[in-house]
Design an enzyme around this catalytic site. Structure first.
Site, mmCIF file in Angstrom:
data_model
loop_
_atom_site.group_PDB
_atom_site.id
_atom_site.type_symbol
_atom_site.label_atom_id
_atom_site.label_comp_id
_atom_site.label_asym_id
_atom_site.label_seq_id
_atom_site.Cartn_x
_atom_site.Cartn_y
_atom_site.Cartn_z
ATOM 1 N N ILE A 1 27.438 -15.104 -4.264
ATOM 2 C CA ILE A 1 28.386 -14.329 -3.477
ATOM 3 C C ILE A 1 28.593 -12.959 -4.102
ATOM 4 O O ILE A 1 28.372 -12.760 -5.296
ATOM 5 C CB ILE A 1 29.732 -15.073 -3.307
ATOM 6 C CG1 ILE A 1 30.319 -15.471 -4.654
ATOM 7 C CG2 ILE A 1 29.536 -16.306 -2.437
ATOM 8 C CD1 ILE A 1 31.661 -16.188 -4.529
ATOM 9 N N GLU A 2 29.008 -12.009 -3.275
ATOM 10 C CA GLU A 2 28.984 -10.605 -3.686
ATOM 11 C C GLU A 2 29.928 -10.288 -4.828
ATOM 12 O O GLU A 2 29.700 -9.340 -5.580
ATOM 13 C CB GLU A 2 29.287 -9.694 -2.493
ATOM 14 C CG GLU A 2 30.658 -9.837 -1.892
ATOM 15 C CD GLU A 2 30.792 -9.008 -0.610
ATOM 16 O OE1 GLU A 2 31.591 -8.060 -0.626
ATOM 17 O OE2 GLU A 2 30.113 -9.296 0.385
ATOM 18 N N GLN A 3 30.989 -11.061 -4.995
ATOM 19 C CA GLN A 3 31.901 -10.804 -6.114
ATOM 20 C C GLN A 3 31.252 -11.129 -7.456
ATOM 21 O O GLN A 3 31.743 -10.676 -8.489
ATOM 22 C CB GLN A 3 33.194 -11.598 -5.940
ATOM 23 C CG GLN A 3 34.105 -11.073 -4.844
ATOM 24 C CD GLN A 3 33.658 -11.444 -3.449
ATOM 25 O OE1 GLN A 3 32.705 -12.219 -3.265
ATOM 26 N NE2 GLN A 3 34.331 -10.920 -2.438
ATOM 27 N N GLY A 4 30.180 -11.928 -7.444
ATOM 28 C CA GLY A 4 29.419 -12.133 -8.663
ATOM 29 C C GLY A 4 29.147 -13.560 -9.069
ATOM 30 O O GLY A 4 28.336 -13.804 -9.950
#
Length: 536
Positions: free
Chosen positions: A327-330
């Protein structure tokens, strides 16, 4: 000498006309106390004025963490450049920032999150800007909106289309912040920062580098302060040499509506039995069908909406661990969380800084992405970023454009029509009352994903709804499967505002999708990757 100062003193350091970069992802990692102090200073003194703020991912969540709304005041903000924005339910009053954007009181831009991180990196290295193909033929492209969200922004373009080395690119000039506001868990007296209670690292390091290398200052909000030399060097994510000032908020929330959960920060692992399995309903039917598109051994990006339930479908089917979620948050691996904790994951394998996760996405290194749609157009384009009649409900594109630009396979999911009353039982779908708002439209209001560009690039695009499955072909959107109980003409073709193609091999969706027990899902194994010309 300790770098700890009061929030009010830190706010007094921000000059008029400054460019301020803020690290956050909704409630996750939001330096809320610092933003509140800036708003309070402005209310008391009228300063700082005319700020430009940069937000790779939204600051605040409208559910107890105000974030950007602390500084959404006329005179304080002049320009805002965000990957995404706080959103709210359609029944509530819009966030203040949306009211300002809609009233054309500030110039507002929606720049893909990954590109915004790239702009920071280029500013830090004193390079002129970002050349990218991410966003071509979408709302990012200057041939469309060029990222502008209102008239003030449209009058001052942020992106241009250029030719370089025989190819067409989008060019974003680097923007150097004078102030970076970041957040961590612990700071020592020298300003070294660790993130042991955080659910993600986000982009604090890159934002700090951009400010420091351009003569600016870095303010870090933390939960606690410890003695110099007491932090382990491998744990320090932002070194003290980049941090000028530290403010302390012992009550900072880990993420939206969550004071602290050690499973979010990877300090403990939750039993699989503790994760809620979705209740049996139409949305679960869609999530199950999306799950059938996966392969064992794949790295798969996951977006907000119906597809966010797919990891729990795999748990219910005994297939947890077959896919690595990113996911883009990491977060890498584990189980992405739902609702207010979206953007976090429990039981993760690793946390990557968001800028590096976006490099992974932009280059198409992953195997598939599971995303939602608000509208599907006749050319296969998708809108998730704007609905004029509900502007504050959508939060902008976030990392959607970065993720979809080169993704090899994308599965979009959503309800076929909005507002339909449906029931599912005994292996069949029934429409009790048809929806009034069609989501398959001749032309989407906002192009967040370009169907024609996907065809040109050979991307594998699937659209999963409760009543049918469709795929993007060079000739248009084609129905390939239909739900048991549906009439092709009445329930599918007549409910689209454009002619749908129908496969010569039209299939009926698996009846097990529409029955309550686990469906016995089995996933094919992803072929092992080899170099061209090499045998596996």
């Amino acid at each position: 000498m300790s770098k700890v100062i009061s929030p009010a003193d830190a706010a007094s350091l921000i000059p008029d006309n400054a460019v301020v970069s803020v690290s956050s992802s909704s409630g996750l990692g939001c330096p809320d106390l610092m933003l509140k102090a800036i708003g309070e200073r402005f209310e008391a003194s009228g300063h700082p004025r005319d700020l430009t703020t940069l937000h790779p991912i939204a600051a605040g969540d409208m559910s107890g963490i105000k974030g950007i709304d602390h500084i959404a005041r006329a005179g304080l903000l002049k320009r805002i450049i965000g990957g995404s924005y706080p959103s709210g339910p359609s029944t509530s009053e819009p966030p203040l920032i949306w009211q300002m954007i809609g009233a054309n009181e500030i110039a507002a831009y929606n720049v893909p999150s990954g590109i915004l991180f790239d702009m920071h990196r280029e500013a830090a290295a004193k390079r002129p800007g970002v050349l990218t193909k991410v966003g071509l033929e979408t709302f990012v492209d200057p041939d469309r909106q060029g990222c502008a969200m209102n008239e003030l922004a449209a009058a001052a373009p942020l992106v241009e289309k250029v030719e370089f080395d025989g190819e067409t690119w989008l060019y974003f000039k680097a923007i150097a912040p004078q102030v970076a506001i970041i957040r961590a868990t612990t700071a020592d007296e020298e300003g070294n920062l660790t993130y042991e209670h955080e659910g993600a690292y986000l982009g604090g390091l890159d934002q700090a580098l951009a400010a420091r290398n351009n003569g600016g200052i870095v303010i870090a909000q933390v939960k606690r302060v410890t003695k110099s030399g007491s932090l382990k060097p491998h744990d320090v994510r932002v070194p003290g040499m980049l941090v000028d000032y530290v403010i302390v908020d012992p009550e900072q929330k880990q993420t939206t509506q969550t004071q602290y959960d050690p499973a979010i920060s990877g300090e403990i692992f939750r039993p699989l039995s503790s994760f809620r399995v979705p209740e049996f309903n139409v949305q679960k039917v869609i999530a199950r069908r999306v799950a059938q598109e996966l392969e064992t051994g794949s790295a798969v990006n996951l977006g907000f909406g119906i597809s966010a339930n797919v990891p729990r479908i795999l748990i219910e089917e005994g297939l947890h661990g077959s896919v690595t979620w990113v996911i883009e948050q990491g977060a890498v691996g584990g189980i992405p969380l739902l609702d207010f904790a979206f953007g976090c994951a429990s039981n993760a394998d690793a946390f990557m800084p968001s800028p590096y996760q976006f490099t992974y996405f932009q280059g198409g290194g992953f195997d598939a992405s599971l995303l939602s749609f608000l509208e599907i157009g006749a050319d296969g384009s998708v809108n998730v970023s704007k609905l004029s009649f509900r502007p504050h409900v959508t939060a902008g594109a976030g990392g959607f454009v970065d993720i979809t630009a080169r993704a090899r396979k994308i599965v979009f999911s959503g309800m076929f029509n909005a507002g339909a009353k449906l029931s599912v039982a005994d292996g069949r779908l029934t429409i009790d009352k048809e929806g009034k708002l069609k989501k398959l439209v001749a032309e989407v209001e906002h192009v967040t994903f370009s169907g024609p560009r996907a065809v040109l690039q050979g991307q594998d695009i699937t659209y999963v709804t409760e009543r049918c499955v469709m795929r993007l072909t060079p000739n248009g959107v084609m129905v390939t499967e239909i739900a048991p109980g549906m009439d092709l003409e009445r329930d599918v073709l007549d409910q689209a505002d454009f002619p749908l193609l129908v496969s010569e091999n039209l299939k009926t969706m698996d009846g097990a999708l529409f029955a309550e027990p686990p469906m016995g899902l089995r996933l094919p194994v992803k072929p092992r990757r080899t170099l061209p010309g090499r045998r596996p």
